[in-house]
Design a protein around this motif. Structure first.
Motif, PDB file in Angstrom:
ATOM      1  N   LEU A 123      -5.319  23.534   9.591  1.00 40.21           N
ATOM      2  CA  LEU A 123      -6.401  23.954  10.495  1.00 40.21           C
ATOM      3  C   LEU A 123      -7.753  23.627   9.868  1.00 40.21           C
ATOM      4  CD1 LEU A 123      -5.080  27.421  11.718  1.00 40.21           C
ATOM      5  CD2 LEU A 123      -4.902  25.198  12.852  1.00 40.21           C
ATOM      6  N   CYS A 124      -8.603  23.041  10.670  1.00 34.67           N
ATOM      7  CA  CYS A 124      -9.935  22.627  10.201  1.00 34.67           C
ATOM      8  C   CYS A 124     -10.781  23.832   9.807  1.00 34.67           C
ATOM      9  CB  CYS A 124     -10.631  21.863  11.332  1.00 34.67           C
ATOM     10  SG  CYS A 124     -12.304  21.341  10.919  1.00 34.67           S
ATOM     11  N   ARG A 125     -11.466  23.704   8.712  1.00 28.98           N
ATOM     12  CA  ARG A 125     -12.448  24.732   8.340  1.00 28.98           C
ATOM     13  C   ARG A 125     -13.801  24.119   8.039  1.00 28.98           C
ATOM     14  NH1 ARG A 125     -12.615  26.671   2.471  1.00 28.98           N
ATOM     15  NH2 ARG A 125     -11.570  25.007   1.368  1.00 28.98           N
ATOM     16  N   CYS A 126     -13.928  22.808   8.278  1.00 29.61           N
ATOM     17  CA  CYS A 126     -15.215  22.160   8.015  1.00 29.61           C
ATOM     18  C   CYS A 126     -16.042  22.020   9.295  1.00 29.61           C
ATOM     19  CB  CYS A 126     -15.001  20.793   7.381  1.00 29.61           C
ATOM     20  SG  CYS A 126     -14.429  19.531   8.533  1.00 29.61           S
ATOM     21  N   GLY A 127     -15.380  22.050  10.446  1.00 30.89           N
ATOM     22  CA  GLY A 127     -16.071  21.913  11.721  1.00 30.89           C
ATOM     23  C   GLY A 127     -16.237  20.481  12.192  1.00 30.89           C
ATOM     24  N   ALA A 128     -15.774  19.508  11.418  1.00 30.29           N
ATOM     25  CA  ALA A 128     -15.982  18.103  11.772  1.00 30.29           C
ATOM     26  C   ALA A 128     -14.804  17.455  12.495  1.00 30.29           C
ATOM     27  CB  ALA A 128     -16.315  17.302  10.514  1.00 30.29           C
ATOM     28  N   SER A 129     -13.688  18.148  12.591  1.00 29.22           N
ATOM     29  CA  SER A 129     -12.502  17.548  13.222  1.00 29.22           C
ATOM     30  C   SER A 129     -12.761  17.234  14.694  1.00 29.22           C
ATOM     31  CB  SER A 129     -11.316  18.503  13.110  1.00 29.22           C
ATOM     32  OG  SER A 129     -10.206  17.985  13.823  1.00 29.22           O
ATOM     33  N   ARG A 130     -12.205  16.122  15.148  1.00 27.66           N
ATOM     34  CA  ARG A 130     -12.279  15.759  16.566  1.00 27.66           C
ATOM     35  C   ARG A 130     -11.022  16.237  17.290  1.00 27.66           C
ATOM     36  NH1 ARG A 130     -14.945  10.502  18.215  1.00 27.66           N
ATOM     37  NH2 ARG A 130     -17.049  11.258  17.938  1.00 27.66           N
ATOM     38  N   PHE A 177      -7.099  21.611  14.700  1.00 30.03           N
ATOM     39  CA  PHE A 177      -6.367  20.940  13.632  1.00 30.03           C
ATOM     40  C   PHE A 177      -7.295  20.069  12.792  1.00 30.03           C
ATOM     41  CE2 PHE A 177      -3.439  21.532  17.215  1.00 30.03           C
ATOM     42  CZ  PHE A 177      -2.541  22.404  16.618  1.00 30.03           C
ATOM     43  N   CYS A 178      -6.945  19.915  11.548  1.00 27.62           N
ATOM     44  CA  CYS A 178      -7.660  19.009  10.645  1.00 27.62           C
ATOM     45  C   CYS A 178      -7.237  17.584  10.979  1.00 27.62           C
ATOM     46  CB  CYS A 178      -7.280  19.341   9.195  1.00 27.62           C
ATOM     47  SG  CYS A 178      -7.862  18.135   7.984  1.00 27.62           S
ATOM     48  N   ASP A 179      -8.196  16.688  11.066  1.00 29.75           N
ATOM     49  CA  ASP A 179      -7.875  15.275  11.277  1.00 29.75           C
ATOM     50  C   ASP A 179      -8.342  14.417  10.105  1.00 29.75           C
ATOM     51  OD1 ASP A 179     -10.608  15.134  11.585  1.00 29.75           O
ATOM     52  OD2 ASP A 179     -10.564  14.270  13.602  1.00 29.75           O
ATOM     53  N   GLY A 180      -8.695  15.057   9.012  1.00 27.52           N
ATOM     54  CA  GLY A 180      -9.129  14.323   7.819  1.00 27.52           C
ATOM     55  C   GLY A 180     -10.635  14.078   7.766  1.00 27.52           C
ATOM     56  N   ALA A 181     -11.355  14.477   8.800  1.00 23.47           N
ATOM     57  CA  ALA A 181     -12.796  14.224   8.869  1.00 23.47           C
ATOM     58  C   ALA A 181     -13.579  14.939   7.767  1.00 23.47           C
ATOM     59  CB  ALA A 181     -13.345  14.627  10.237  1.00 23.47           C
ATOM     60  N   HIS A 182     -12.984  15.965   7.166  1.00 25.84           N
ATOM     61  CA  HIS A 182     -13.695  16.699   6.104  1.00 25.84           C
ATOM     62  C   HIS A 182     -14.061  15.783   4.941  1.00 25.84           C
ATOM     63  CE1 HIS A 182      -9.356  17.092   5.182  1.00 25.84           C
ATOM     64  NE2 HIS A 182      -9.753  16.955   3.934  1.00 25.84           N
ATOM     65  N   LYS A 183     -13.256  14.766   4.710  1.00 26.01           N
ATOM     66  CA  LYS A 183     -13.554  13.839   3.600  1.00 26.01           C
ATOM     67  C   LYS A 183     -14.822  13.050   3.900  1.00 26.01           C
ATOM     68  CE  LYS A 183      -8.747  13.461   2.304  1.00 26.01           C
ATOM     69  NZ  LYS A 183      -7.534  12.664   2.408  1.00 26.01           N
ATOM     70  N   ASP A 199     -11.438  21.777  -0.932  1.00 28.16           N
ATOM     71  CA  ASP A 199     -12.331  20.915  -0.141  1.00 28.16           C
ATOM     72  C   ASP A 199     -11.672  20.405   1.143  1.00 28.16           C
ATOM     73  OD1 ASP A 199     -14.193  21.239  -2.189  1.00 28.16           O
ATOM     74  OD2 ASP A 199     -13.614  19.365  -3.170  1.00 28.16           O
ATOM     75  N   GLY A 200     -10.774  21.210   1.705  1.00 19.63           N
ATOM     76  CA  GLY A 200     -10.067  20.755   2.906  1.00 19.63           C
ATOM     77  C   GLY A 200      -9.629  21.901   3.784  1.00 19.63           C
ATOM     78  N   PRO A 201      -8.604  21.675   4.589  1.00  9.77           N
ATOM     79  CA  PRO A 201      -8.193  22.623   5.617  1.00  9.77           C
ATOM     80  C   PRO A 201      -7.417  23.832   5.101  1.00  9.77           C
ATOM     81  CG  PRO A 201      -6.663  20.809   5.552  1.00  9.77           C
ATOM     82  CD  PRO A 201      -7.758  20.474   4.569  1.00  9.77           C
ATOM     83  N   TYR A 202      -7.196  24.773   6.019  1.00  9.89           N
ATOM     84  CA  TYR A 202      -6.243  25.851   5.786  1.00  9.89           C
ATOM     85  C   TYR A 202      -4.860  25.267   6.066  1.00  9.89           C
ATOM     86  CZ  TYR A 202     -10.180  29.080   6.280  1.00  9.89           C
ATOM     87  OH  TYR A 202     -11.368  29.748   6.129  1.00  9.89           O
TER      88      TYR A 202
HETATM   89  S1  FES Z   1     -11.009  20.568   7.341  1.00 10.97           S
HETATM   90 FE1  FES Z   1     -12.144  19.867   9.017  1.00 10.97          FE
HETATM   91  S2  FES Z   1     -11.340  17.903   9.413  1.00 10.97           S
HETATM   92 FE2  FES Z   1     -10.192  18.611   7.719  1.00 10.97          FE
END
Ligand code: FES
Length: 66
Positions: free
Chosen positions: A40-47, A51-57, A13-16
């Motif tokens: 690396l973000c895979r949810c598309g919500a990172s700002r 990179f993943c910024d935790g926004a997936h949660k 439920d998170g990044p690569y």
């Molecule tokens: S996977 Fe997209 S913000 Fe973490």
């Protein structure tokens, strides 16, 4: 000079999670900073893509198929 192998792991439920990446270039051809581990973000919500910024949660991203 030996280099460590690059590995890519998918976090639940998170990044690569990329390990040992020594070069990363964005879609504009710009060189991005790398570290031993990068997420690396895979949810598309990172700002801060790619990179993943935790926004997936907060976005409620899951690995499940829709
Ligand atoms: S996977 Fe997209 S913000 Fe973490």
């Amino acid at each position: 000079m030996a280099t460590d192998k690059i590995s890519v792991k998918v976090s639940k439920d998170g990044p690569y999670i990329i390990q040992n990446c020594t070069s990363l270039v964005n879609s504009k051809g710009e060189e991005l900073e790398t570290k031993e581990y990068i997420a690396l973000c895979r949810c598309g919500a990172s700002r801060n893509k790619p990179f993943c910024d935790g926004a997936h949660k907060k976005a409620g991203f899951t690995d499940g198929k829709n």
